[in-house]
Design a protein around this motif. Structure first.
Motif, PDB file in Angstrom:
ATOM      1  N   GLN A   1       0.843  -1.183   0.000  1.00 34.50           N
ATOM      2  CA  GLN A   1       0.000   0.000   0.000  1.00 34.50           C
ATOM      3  C   GLN A   1       0.883   1.240   0.000  1.00 34.50           C
ATOM      4  OE1 GLN A   1      -2.218   0.681   3.634  1.00 34.50           O
ATOM      5  NE2 GLN A   1      -0.868  -0.679   4.792  1.00 34.50           N
ATOM      6  N   VAL A   2       0.320   2.306  -0.513  1.00 33.25           N
ATOM      7  CA  VAL A   2       1.045   3.588  -0.551  1.00 33.25           C
ATOM      8  C   VAL A   2       0.346   4.546   0.390  1.00 33.25           C
ATOM      9  CG1 VAL A   2       1.773   5.518  -1.982  1.00 33.25           C
ATOM     10  CG2 VAL A   2       1.787   3.199  -2.927  1.00 33.25           C
ATOM     11  N   VAL A   3       1.106   5.144   1.329  1.00 32.73           N
ATOM     12  CA  VAL A   3       0.550   6.078   2.307  1.00 32.73           C
ATOM     13  C   VAL A   3       1.226   7.428   2.144  1.00 32.73           C
ATOM     14  CG1 VAL A   3       0.032   4.231   3.935  1.00 32.73           C
ATOM     15  CG2 VAL A   3       2.214   5.403   4.088  1.00 32.73           C
ATOM     16  N   GLU A   4       0.515   8.445   2.520  1.00 34.27           N
ATOM     17  CA  GLU A   4       1.044   9.810   2.478  1.00 34.27           C
ATOM     18  C   GLU A   4       1.487  10.187   3.896  1.00 34.27           C
ATOM     19  OE1 GLU A   4       0.240  10.377  -1.606  1.00 34.27           O
ATOM     20  OE2 GLU A   4       1.371  11.582  -0.170  1.00 34.27           O
ATOM     21  N   SER A   5       2.731  10.647   4.011  1.00 34.24           N
ATOM     22  CA  SER A   5       3.227  11.076   5.312  1.00 34.24           C
ATOM     23  C   SER A   5       2.784  12.510   5.583  1.00 34.24           C
ATOM     24  CB  SER A   5       4.750  10.973   5.367  1.00 34.24           C
ATOM     25  OG  SER A   5       5.332  11.866   4.456  1.00 34.24           O
ATOM     26  N   ALA A   6       2.978  12.959   6.811  1.00 34.00           N
ATOM     27  CA  ALA A   6       2.540  14.304   7.181  1.00 34.00           C
ATOM     28  C   ALA A   6       3.289  15.385   6.412  1.00 34.00           C
ATOM     29  CB  ALA A   6       2.718  14.508   8.689  1.00 34.00           C
ATOM     30  N   ASN A   7       4.524  15.085   5.990  1.00 32.88           N
ATOM     31  CA  ASN A   7       5.303  16.081   5.250  1.00 32.88           C
ATOM     32  C   ASN A   7       5.084  15.996   3.748  1.00 32.88           C
ATOM     33  OD1 ASN A   7       6.579  13.711   4.731  1.00 32.88           O
ATOM     34  ND2 ASN A   7       8.581  14.290   5.535  1.00 32.88           N
ATOM     35  N   GLY A   8       4.062  15.227   3.314  1.00 32.06           N
ATOM     36  CA  GLY A   8       3.719  15.185   1.905  1.00 32.06           C
ATOM     37  C   GLY A   8       4.468  14.152   1.089  1.00 32.06           C
ATOM     38  N   ARG A   9       5.287  13.314   1.712  1.00 30.65           N
ATOM     39  CA  ARG A   9       6.015  12.285   0.989  1.00 30.65           C
ATOM     40  C   ARG A   9       5.119  11.059   0.778  1.00 30.65           C
ATOM     41  NH1 ARG A   9      10.127  14.453  -1.380  1.00 30.65           N
ATOM     42  NH2 ARG A   9      11.224  12.448  -1.462  1.00 30.65           N
ATOM     43  N   ALA A  10       5.306  10.376  -0.353  1.00 29.82           N
ATOM     44  CA  ALA A  10       4.568   9.148  -0.646  1.00 29.82           C
ATOM     45  C   ALA A  10       5.469   7.959  -0.325  1.00 29.82           C
ATOM     46  CB  ALA A  10       4.136   9.110  -2.107  1.00 29.82           C
ATOM     47  N   ILE A  11       5.017   7.096   0.567  1.00 31.83           N
ATOM     48  CA  ILE A  11       5.813   5.952   1.015  1.00 31.83           C
ATOM     49  C   ILE A  11       5.084   4.670   0.611  1.00 31.83           C
ATOM     50  CG2 ILE A  11       6.951   4.828   2.958  1.00 31.83           C
ATOM     51  CD1 ILE A  11       7.952   7.659   2.457  1.00 31.83           C
ATOM     52  N   ALA A  12       5.799   3.770  -0.121  1.00 24.94           N
ATOM     53  CA  ALA A  12       5.265   2.460  -0.472  1.00 24.94           C
ATOM     54  C   ALA A  12       5.670   1.464   0.603  1.00 24.94           C
ATOM     55  CB  ALA A  12       5.799   2.018  -1.833  1.00 24.94           C
TER      56      ALA A  12
END
Length: 536
Positions: free
Chosen positions: A445-456
């Motif tokens: 899954q891909v989540v968005e971090s609080a600083n706007g980064r996309a993490i797989a």
């Protein structure tokens, strides 16, 4: 006791070595698989971007070439009286200027049974000796056409001299030419024949005909009955397939590295392509079959040629751009196996050494682990942290005092929440992770971090009840993909939406438009804009 300890020590190091082999190979294969999938996806995106750019250029080039037939129809449609042979030749000379793909244009009038004789006499008076309406006999010879209600003979043509036997050839012959004439007449649109071998041309003489109907000026042609009764004749263009494609491709500045195949849309897998355009990266290019192409890496799209369809297939050159070389994946696998081998060798060599030697081994393992591109975390069946590399803590700015072996999953998630990285409730997040792992297969899954980064985030369950999680920052990759998508739908010079985006938006608007509602389109035509655009 001393002998007993000596016997136990080899047993301990044996199982420690087995564990190192299992963990090392599992991690190496997993990382190899992840990197391989990423390289395959990048290659697929690059192939799609390159091939789609060529497809758009090809479709625009084909449309522009066929538009010349529309211009020729305008000559016959707008004339107050019959267009003379000299007027046709003058206009056609201008129309075919600098054209290598269009071999000829012709005028094909509709001749009824009643005015056949008058038509043949008029042709002789215009300087076409021996003119007759004729058909091709079974032995290939030309013979006067049998009596019929109507004929469609070639009357004007730019490709033949005045004494050519082509003049008077009746295209209402029951074959594919007549079928194209009937579709064009009944639908009032361009109709194209299947590809066939032309009787003239340079090089590959594979080509096709395009016809467009001309109706009586001032009379209706809204219905099929009107079109059949008010038909005057047809204008025709003769195109050489290979010349048309190569002429268009010579104008494209887009990168190469791809082989281009053009098939008839309804042709079988065993038939050869209509045209094959090899990449310049080939030392010696050989065209593959359609079945072999579709079995490998390829990209395809249907191109419109009048009312005909060509299947355009782009295939990357082996080892060239838009191919998956998997260099990084194999390098990661080799490095992982090498680290595993070093770890096993070190465990065996450390069997008689002190705890200091064991610490050195751990440092080597940590160095390999912490130099991975992805952040990696391993948990046991009790949800306790076993392994965590430095890339993971750096990615989220986590504290090593908390993120260490023995830390539980819920403690780790709460620490994420304290650092404002977790945008969900920690307990709900834990429940979701365990639910995915219970399925016994890899989940991503891909989540968005609080600083706007996309993490797989990828979870891989292990047979002992634990699991391995990798975290990869894909922000730049997403941005690159978005840029590729933007380029496909916008003009490269002005960054304005292109024809493809306009067509998609029009289709969406028409689909959503309620019944009896209207909308308007405003078209701004800028003189000589195409010349300016091509220059820049």
């Amino acid at each position: 006791d001393e002998m007993s300890g000596s016997r136990r020590r080899p047993h301990f190091y044996f199982w420690a070595s087995i564990a190192a082999v299992v963990v090392g190979m599992a991690m190496s294969i997993y990382v190899w698989r992840v990197v391989t999938l990423r390289e395959n996806q990048q290659a697929k995106l690059e192939l799609s971007a390159r091939a789609n750019s060529h497809a758009l250029i090809l479709q625009n080039g084909i449309d522009e070439s066929l538009a010349r037939i529309t211009a020729l129809r305008a000559l016959f449609q707008s004339a107050d009286s019959a267009v003379s042979r000299r007027e046709f030749e003058t206009f056609s000379e201008f129309l075919l200027r600098d054209q290598t793909a269009m071999l000829a244009v012709s005028w094909i009038p509709r001749i009824t049974r009643a005015n056949r004789v008058a038509h043949e006499l008029a042709a002789a008076r215009e300087g076409v000796p021996g003119y007759q309406i004729k058909s091709i006999a079974g032995d290939g010879s030309l013979a006067p056409s049998a009596a019929a209600d109507e004929y469609f003979p070639i009357f004007y043509s730019t490709s033949e001299s005045s004494g050519s036997p082509l003049y008077g050839l009746n295209l209402n012959d029951g074959g594919f030419r007549q079928q194209a004439l009937e579709r064009a007449r009944d639908l009032d649109q361009l109709a194209s024949t299947p590809n066939f071998m032309l009787h003239r041309g340079i090089g590959d003489r594979n080509g096709f005909l395009v016809v467009l109907p001309v109706y009586q000026s001032g009379l209706p042609h809204d219905t099929v009955e009107d079109r059949r009764s008010n038909l005057v004749g047809f204008v025709q263009g003769v195109f050489q397939t290979g010349k048309l494609i190569e002429t268009i491709l010579r104008t494209t500045p887009t990168p190469g590295g791809l082989d281009f195949y053009f098939f008839s849309a309804d042709s079988g897998d065993g038939l050869p392509p209509l045209h094959f355009h090899p990449s310049q990266l080939h030392a010696e290019a050989i065209a593959e079959s359609r079945a072999a192409l579709t079995a490998g890496q390829h990209w395809s799209k249907v191109l419109s040629v009048g009312d005909g369809r060509w299947t355009f297939i782009a295939a990357p050159v082996p080892g060239g751009p838009a191919t998956s070389r998997h260099f990084d994946a194999w390098l990661m696998l080799i490095c992982g196996l090498l680290v595993t081998w070093i770890a096993v060798a070190y465990i065996w060599a450390s069997g008689r050494r002190s705890a200091a030697s064991l610490n050195t081994l751990n440092e080597h393992f940590d160095a390999a682990l912490n130099n991975m591109v992805q952040g990696l975390v391993m948990f046991d069946a009790a949800e306790r942290l076993l392994i965590c590399n430095s890339q993971y803590t750096k990615m989220y700015g986590l504290s090593r005092k908390i993120v260490k072996p023995g830390c539980t999953l819920i403690e780790l998630l709460k620490h994420h929440a304290e650092r404002d990285h977790l945008l969900r409730d920690p307990h709900q997040w834990r429940a979701d992770v365990l639910s995915q792992l219970s399925l016994g297969k890899r989940s991503r899954q891909v989540v968005e971090s609080a600083n706007g980064r996309a993490i797989a985030i990828t979870n891989l369950p292990m047979s002992n009840g634990g699991w391995v999680t990798t975290h990869e920052d894909i922000t730049e990759r997403r941005s690159a993909k978005a840029k590729i998508s933007f380029m496909a739908l916008h003009d490269a010079l002005t960054n304005l939406p292109n024809r493809r985006l306009f067509q998609e938006q029009m289709e969406n608007l028409l689909a959503r438009l309620p019944r009896n509602h209207k909308f308007a389109i405003f078209c701004l035509d800028i003189d000589r804009f195409k010349s300016i655009n091509d220059t820049l």
